[in-house]
Design an enzyme around this catalytic site. Sequence first.
Site, short mmCIF file in Angstrom:
data_model
loop_
_atom_site.label_atom_id
_atom_site.label_comp_id
_atom_site.label_asym_id
_atom_site.label_seq_id
_atom_site.Cartn_x
_atom_site.Cartn_y
_atom_site.Cartn_z
N ASP A 1 49.11 81.70 86.18
CA ASP A 1 49.70 82.32 84.99
C ASP A 1 50.65 83.46 85.37
OD1 ASP A 1 50.12 82.71 82.34
OD2 ASP A 1 48.15 83.55 81.90
N GLY B 1 56.52 83.25 83.67
CA GLY B 1 57.53 83.71 82.70
C GLY B 1 57.71 85.21 82.79
N TRP C 1 57.04 87.20 85.27
CA TRP C 1 57.63 87.54 86.57
C TRP C 1 59.16 87.46 86.47
CZ3 TRP C 1 60.82 85.19 90.12
CH2 TRP C 1 60.81 85.70 91.44
N ARG D 1 63.16 82.20 82.39
CA ARG D 1 61.77 81.82 82.69
C ARG D 1 61.69 80.71 83.74
NH1 ARG D 1 57.71 83.14 79.36
NH2 ARG D 1 56.75 81.11 79.67
N HIS E 1 59.12 79.78 87.15
CA HIS E 1 58.41 78.55 87.53
C HIS E 1 58.81 78.12 88.93
CE1 HIS E 1 56.73 78.41 83.60
NE2 HIS E 1 57.86 78.12 82.98
N GLU F 1 48.16 72.18 75.39
CA GLU F 1 48.74 73.14 74.44
C GLU F 1 50.19 73.50 74.80
OE1 GLU F 1 45.53 73.52 75.79
OE2 GLU F 1 44.82 72.61 73.91
N ARG G 1 55.35 74.91 73.31
CA ARG G 1 56.43 75.81 73.76
C ARG G 1 57.77 75.28 73.27
NH1 ARG G 1 54.96 78.47 79.63
NH2 ARG G 1 52.87 79.06 79.04
N LEU H 1 42.05 67.22 101.79
CA LEU H 1 42.09 68.09 100.61
C LEU H 1 42.61 67.28 99.44
CD1 LEU H 1 42.10 71.01 99.28
CD2 LEU H 1 44.51 71.12 99.94
N ARG I 1 42.33 83.18 88.08
CA ARG I 1 43.42 83.28 87.11
C ARG I 1 44.25 84.51 87.41
NH1 ARG I 1 43.69 81.83 80.82
NH2 ARG I 1 45.93 82.18 80.58
C1 FPP Z 1 52.26 79.62 83.70
O1 FPP Z 1 53.26 80.60 83.57
C2 FPP Z 1 52.66 78.49 84.56
C3 FPP Z 1 53.02 77.23 84.12
C4 FPP Z 1 53.05 76.87 82.70
C5 FPP Z 1 53.41 76.14 85.05
C6 FPP Z 1 52.96 76.28 86.48
C7 FPP Z 1 53.28 75.06 87.24
C8 FPP Z 1 53.63 75.01 88.56
C9 FPP Z 1 53.78 76.23 89.41
C10 FPP Z 1 53.92 73.69 89.19
C11 FPP Z 1 52.71 72.79 89.41
C12 FPP Z 1 53.11 71.40 89.51
C13 FPP Z 1 52.62 70.40 90.35
C14 FPP Z 1 53.15 69.02 90.20
C15 FPP Z 1 51.63 70.63 91.40
P1 FPP Z 1 53.69 81.04 82.11
O2 FPP Z 1 54.94 80.30 81.76
O3 FPP Z 1 52.55 80.82 81.16
O4 FPP Z 1 53.98 82.56 82.32
P2 FPP Z 1 53.85 83.72 81.21
O5 FPP Z 1 52.41 83.72 80.76
O6 FPP Z 1 54.23 84.95 81.96
O7 FPP Z 1 54.80 83.37 80.11
#
Ligand code: FPP
Length: 222
Positions: free
Chosen positions: A18, A21, A23, A31, A35, A65, A69, A129, A169
């Site tokens: 988490d 966004g 960051w 945003r 990612h 959920e 977005r 793994l 988390r």
């Molecule tokens: C939360 O940040 C993160 C996500 C919604 C996506 C995270 C996914 C990855 C890093 C890639 C994983 C993919 C694979 C195929 C292994 P947020 O957008 O909720 O941040 P915020 O809470 O600050 O808005």
Amino acid sequence: MSSSGGDPAVGHVAIIMDGNGRWAEQRGLPRSKGHEAGERALFDVVEGALEAGLRYLSVYAFSTENWTRPSDEVEFLLNFNRALLRKRRDDMNERGVRIRRIGRREPVPREVLDEFDQAEAFTAHHTRLDLMVCFNYGGRAEIEDAAKQGSIQDNLYAPDVPDVDLIIRTSGERRLSNFLLWQSAYAELYFTDMLWPDFDRHSLFEALRDYSGRQRRYGGLG
Ligand code: FPP
């Protein structure tokens, strides 16, 4: 599974990644850049999981959920995950990582599912793994889907995978957000204020050190 406290075994770590966004927003970036930075964090953590000898690493890539977005972010995340699988597949394969997707298939676009299916088939023989990518995943949906089949435990999306030992988390939020609800019944919880893109293998080792001091009693007296 140790119930005596002190250095409990850890085989399965699950991460709610988490803060991507926030960051990005802190840096005045879109945003999507958060990612992208989160991707680097994830693959450093996979290296760390290999170093630490974990057997299962579950990551919350897209929740049931997340469809709520804005549509441009949903679209970005779908394409991002797809591209990332293609880009990292060989690397994961060389390291002995088995990629597995869990979650509902509907309404994930065909081309995204195809990418997952290919990555899964390509790495299916590995046993070092398992990287469980929770995608269009929701804990309640999983329990509902399993209950329709009969025994819940036997009909989870990946019934062979043992319960979660440790949930991590990032970003200061202290909730489970519908992640692996059934499998986390006795999980230890670790929360950090770090935003996901700042997390790396050393942060994982720190979480594992913290976990190693926990006493797991599973409702007994230990
Ligand atoms: C939360 O940040 C993160 C996500 C919604 C996506 C995270 C996914 C990855 C890093 C890639 C994983 C993919 C694979 C195929 C292994 P947020 O957008 O909720 O941040 P915020 O809470 O600050 O808005």
